[in-house]
Write a protein that holds these residues in place. Structure first.
Motif, PDB file in Angstrom:
ATOM      1  N   LEU A   9      58.921   4.769  83.432  1.00 49.17           N
ATOM      2  CA  LEU A   9      57.492   4.823  83.714  1.00 49.17           C
ATOM      3  C   LEU A   9      56.762   5.275  82.453  1.00 49.17           C
ATOM      4  N   PRO A  10      55.823   4.486  81.968  1.00 49.92           N
ATOM      5  CA  PRO A  10      55.135   4.854  80.725  1.00 49.92           C
ATOM      6  C   PRO A  10      54.171   6.014  80.929  1.00 49.92           C
ATOM      7  N   LEU A  11      53.809   6.661  79.834  1.00 51.38           N
ATOM      8  CA  LEU A  11      52.808   7.724  79.887  1.00 51.38           C
ATOM      9  C   LEU A  11      51.441   7.135  80.235  1.00 51.38           C
ATOM     10  N   ARG A  12      51.114   6.005  79.632  1.00 56.70           N
ATOM     11  CA  ARG A  12      49.808   5.374  79.830  1.00 56.70           C
ATOM     12  C   ARG A  12      49.860   4.389  80.984  1.00 56.70           C
ATOM     13  N   THR A  14      49.279   0.844  83.033  1.00 57.97           N
ATOM     14  CA  THR A  14      49.482  -0.578  82.749  1.00 57.97           C
ATOM     15  C   THR A  14      48.703  -1.377  83.792  1.00 57.97           C
ATOM     16  N   ALA A  15      48.687  -2.671  83.639  1.00 56.00           N
ATOM     17  CA  ALA A  15      47.988  -3.526  84.606  1.00 56.00           C
ATOM     18  C   ALA A  15      48.651  -3.481  85.980  1.00 56.00           C
ATOM     19  N   LEU A  16      49.918  -3.058  86.051  1.00 56.31           N
ATOM     20  CA  LEU A  16      50.652  -3.054  87.314  1.00 56.31           C
ATOM     21  C   LEU A  16      50.698  -1.697  88.002  1.00 56.31           C
ATOM     22  N   ARG A  17      50.663  -0.614  87.218  1.00 55.65           N
ATOM     23  CA  ARG A  17      50.802   0.720  87.820  1.00 55.65           C
ATOM     24  C   ARG A  17      50.189   1.771  86.897  1.00 55.65           C
ATOM     25  N   TYR A  18      49.980   2.921  87.501  1.00 57.74           N
ATOM     26  CA  TYR A  18      49.451   4.047  86.731  1.00 57.74           C
ATOM     27  C   TYR A  18      50.609   4.770  86.058  1.00 57.74           C
ATOM     28  N   ALA A  77      40.989   8.594  81.972  1.00 59.48           N
ATOM     29  CA  ALA A  77      40.634   7.327  82.624  1.00 59.48           C
ATOM     30  C   ALA A  77      39.843   6.438  81.670  1.00 59.48           C
ATOM     31  N   LEU A  78      38.927   7.028  80.906  1.00 60.71           N
ATOM     32  CA  LEU A  78      38.162   6.240  79.945  1.00 60.71           C
ATOM     33  C   LEU A  78      39.060   5.673  78.846  1.00 60.71           C
ATOM     34  N   MET A  79      40.024   6.465  78.395  1.00 61.11           N
ATOM     35  CA  MET A  79      40.961   5.992  77.366  1.00 61.11           C
ATOM     36  C   MET A  79      41.845   4.861  77.885  1.00 61.11           C
ATOM     37  N   ASN A  80      42.104   4.832  79.182  1.00 57.80           N
ATOM     38  CA  ASN A  80      43.003   3.855  79.781  1.00 57.80           C
ATOM     39  C   ASN A  80      42.275   2.746  80.545  1.00 57.80           C
ATOM     40  N   ARG A  81      40.952   2.711  80.474  1.00 58.82           N
ATOM     41  CA  ARG A  81      40.190   1.807  81.348  1.00 58.82           C
ATOM     42  C   ARG A  81      40.580   0.342  81.207  1.00 58.82           C
ATOM     43  N   SER A  82      40.995  -0.089  80.042  1.00 59.94           N
ATOM     44  CA  SER A  82      41.376  -1.506  79.894  1.00 59.94           C
ATOM     45  C   SER A  82      42.824  -1.754  80.319  1.00 59.94           C
ATOM     46  N   ASN A  83      43.587  -0.700  80.561  1.00 59.56           N
ATOM     47  CA  ASN A  83      45.005  -0.842  80.938  1.00 59.56           C
ATOM     48  C   ASN A  83      45.253  -0.641  82.423  1.00 59.56           C
ATOM     49  N   ARG A  84      44.284  -0.158  83.154  1.00 59.48           N
ATOM     50  CA  ARG A  84      44.512   0.265  84.538  1.00 59.48           C
ATOM     51  C   ARG A  84      44.650  -0.924  85.476  1.00 59.48           C
ATOM     52  N   PRO A  85      45.364  -0.723  86.589  1.00 57.41           N
ATOM     53  CA  PRO A  85      45.438  -1.774  87.601  1.00 57.41           C
ATOM     54  C   PRO A  85      44.039  -2.115  88.128  1.00 57.41           C
ATOM     55  N   ARG A 181      52.269   2.001  95.712  1.00 58.06           N
ATOM     56  CA  ARG A 181      53.259   1.980  94.620  1.00 58.06           C
ATOM     57  C   ARG A 181      52.624   2.179  93.257  1.00 58.06           C
ATOM     58  N   ARG A 182      51.366   1.787  93.109  1.00 62.90           N
ATOM     59  CA  ARG A 182      50.702   1.961  91.813  1.00 62.90           C
ATOM     60  C   ARG A 182      50.617   3.434  91.403  1.00 62.90           C
ATOM     61  N   MET A 183      50.436   4.306  92.401  1.00 68.45           N
ATOM     62  CA  MET A 183      50.246   5.724  92.101  1.00 68.45           C
ATOM     63  C   MET A 183      51.443   6.575  92.486  1.00 68.45           C
ATOM     64  N   ALA A 184      52.328   6.060  93.331  1.00 71.65           N
ATOM     65  CA  ALA A 184      53.425   6.897  93.800  1.00 71.65           C
ATOM     66  C   ALA A 184      54.800   6.254  93.652  1.00 71.65           C
ATOM     67  N   GLY A 185      54.862   4.977  93.517  1.00 74.07           N
ATOM     68  CA  GLY A 185      56.162   4.300  93.470  1.00 74.07           C
ATOM     69  C   GLY A 185      56.591   3.971  92.062  1.00 74.07           C
TER      70      GLY A 185
END
Length: 186
Positions: A9-12, A14-18, A77-85, A181-185
């Motif tokens: 699980l990455p620190l940042r 991704t388009a699929l999960r947090y 959230a602002l730093m990751n806004r383009s990467n978030r699901p 799953r995006r936030m817990a899986g």
């Protein structure tokens, strides 16, 4: 989640999960906010007792921690806004974005109004034993008035949290899109 999956699980986000940091902030803030709401429910429903006083006495220090973590969460959230699901499209996506925006706004405004009250009232504000604001004599009337919204916004936050949980259940149980799953899986 297994250790191998947790390591993947990455620190940042991704388009699929947090990512790990977003998840830690989400669940940590969730627990702290629920503690605050629990404390206020205990305060308004039970008579004064040493147990009630012990629970309620944590409100200011925990609120200060929440405010600091909310600032970190908003910046993250602002730093990751383009990467978030994505929240989805159409009316459901719009409702999701509006609900999350309302939650973020309340997470910032509720402790902010408490800080304004603490700055302007007659008691020293010293969570964790360190004085942040001295007592104001006389109290600053507008600061005390602003703080009247603190509790009402807290109850609104409870309603939004319950709606947030309900929508996760709808997504996972009715729509079967595995949103949790995006936030817990994995």
């Amino acid at each position: 989640m297994t250790q191998a999956n947790d390591a993947a699980l990455p620190l940042r986000d991704t388009a699929l999960r947090y990512g790990k940091i977003t998840r830690a902030l989400h669940w940590g803030l969730g627990l702290l906010i629920l503690w605050q709401l629990f404390g206020m429910i205990v305060k308004v429903t039970l008579e004064k007792s040493p147990t009630v006083s012990a629970i309620v006495s944590s409100h200011q220090p925990v609120g200060l921690v929440i405010f600091a973590l909310v600032v970190v969460r908003i910046l993250w959230a602002l730093m990751n806004r383009s990467n978030r699901p994505a929240h989805g499209s159409g009316l459901v996506g719009l409702a999701s974005r509006a609900g999350h925006a309302a939650l973020y706004a309340l997470m910032a405004l509720i402790p902010f109004t408490a800080l304004i009250r603490s700055w302007g009232n007659q008691r020293v504000f010293a969570p964790f034993g360190f004085e942040i604001f001295p007592a104001q004599e006389p109290p600053v009337a507008w600061a005390v008035n602003v703080a009247e919204w603190h509790g009402e916004m807290g109850w609104l936050m409870l309603v939004l949290i319950l709606g947030h949980i309900a929508m996760v259940a709808v997504h996972d149980l009715a729509w079967k899109d595995n949103i949790l799953r995006r936030m817990a899986g994995r």
